[in-house]
Design an enzyme around this catalytic site. Structure first.
Site, mmCIF file in Angstrom:
data_model
loop_
_atom_site.group_PDB
_atom_site.id
_atom_site.type_symbol
_atom_site.label_atom_id
_atom_site.label_comp_id
_atom_site.label_asym_id
_atom_site.label_seq_id
_atom_site.Cartn_x
_atom_site.Cartn_y
_atom_site.Cartn_z
ATOM 1 N N CYS A 9 0.867 -1.184 0.000
ATOM 2 C CA CYS A 9 0.000 0.000 0.000
ATOM 3 C C CYS A 9 0.900 1.230 0.000
ATOM 4 O O CYS A 9 2.083 1.127 -0.337
ATOM 5 C CB CYS A 9 -0.991 -0.013 1.165
ATOM 6 S SG CYS A 9 -0.273 0.179 2.814
ATOM 7 N N ARG A 15 -3.290 -0.808 5.318
ATOM 8 C CA ARG A 15 -3.828 -1.908 4.520
ATOM 9 C C ARG A 15 -2.873 -3.072 4.345
ATOM 10 O O ARG A 15 -3.233 -4.230 4.576
ATOM 11 C CB ARG A 15 -4.277 -1.389 3.145
ATOM 12 C CG ARG A 15 -5.395 -0.366 3.240
ATOM 13 C CD ARG A 15 -5.640 0.332 1.923
ATOM 14 N NE ARG A 15 -4.541 1.246 1.613
ATOM 15 C CZ ARG A 15 -4.422 1.931 0.489
ATOM 16 N NH1 ARG A 15 -5.320 1.787 -0.463
ATOM 17 N NH2 ARG A 15 -3.417 2.756 0.294
ATOM 18 N N ASP A 122 -8.215 3.490 1.336
ATOM 19 C CA ASP A 122 -7.261 3.822 2.397
ATOM 20 C C ASP A 122 -8.046 4.314 3.606
ATOM 21 O O ASP A 122 -8.685 5.368 3.542
ATOM 22 C CB ASP A 122 -6.288 4.891 1.906
ATOM 23 C CG ASP A 122 -5.152 5.128 2.883
ATOM 24 O OD1 ASP A 122 -5.250 4.706 4.060
ATOM 25 O OD2 ASP A 122 -4.154 5.746 2.470
#
Length: 152
Positions: A9, A15, A122
């Site tokens: 990420c 994440r 996100d």
């Protein structure tokens, strides 16, 4: 020889640490190695976001020993599969590829499951609920990946 999977990420604090922890929980770690990285170097050496740690803990996973690191060109050589959480990070990863073989290793994580959404949002600027939603998306994709890895 172990199959190696890298989850990527932006900052490697929300994440991808969740994806690393979730996939590790679904595979034989003697056969599959899972790590995570970020395309930006904002948090190198730090633990995942406390909200990621909390949502993982809620689901019985401990990710607080992970440390953030930045994605590098060497990762193309070190990993068999590289999963990006969103298109922006996919493009950032691909921009470092040396050849077509490198590019073939990279996929969007949610391309592994049949859903309308193709990017893991996100949750950094979101509420606690956002982390739970992200966990659920990643968990489904990791089920599919683990199944594929077992059949290879």
């Amino acid at each position: 020889m172990k199959t190696k999977v890298l989850m990527v990420c932006l900052g490697n604090i929300c994440r991808s640490p969740l994806a690393e922890g979730i996939l590790k929980s679904k595979v034989d770690q003697n056969e599959v190695e899972v790590e995570s990285a970020g395309t930006a170097g904002f948090h190198i050496g730090k633990k995942p976001d406390s909200r990621s740690i909390a949502v993982a803990h809620k689901h019985g996973l401990a990710i607080d020993s992970q440390r953030c690191r930045k994605f590098s060109r060497q990762d193309f050589s070190d990993f068999n599969y590289i999963y990006a959480m969103d298109r922006s990070n996919y493009r950032n990863i691909i921009s470092l590829a040396k050849n077509e073989n490198d590019i073939k290793k990279v996929k969007l994580l949610l391309d592994e499951i049949n859903i309308d959404i193709k990017e893991v949002p996100d949750p950094y600027y979101d509420s606690e609920d956002g982390f739970e939603k992200v966990y659920t998306l990643i968990d489904k994709a990791c089920d599919a990946i683990a199944s594929q890895l077992q059949h290879n």
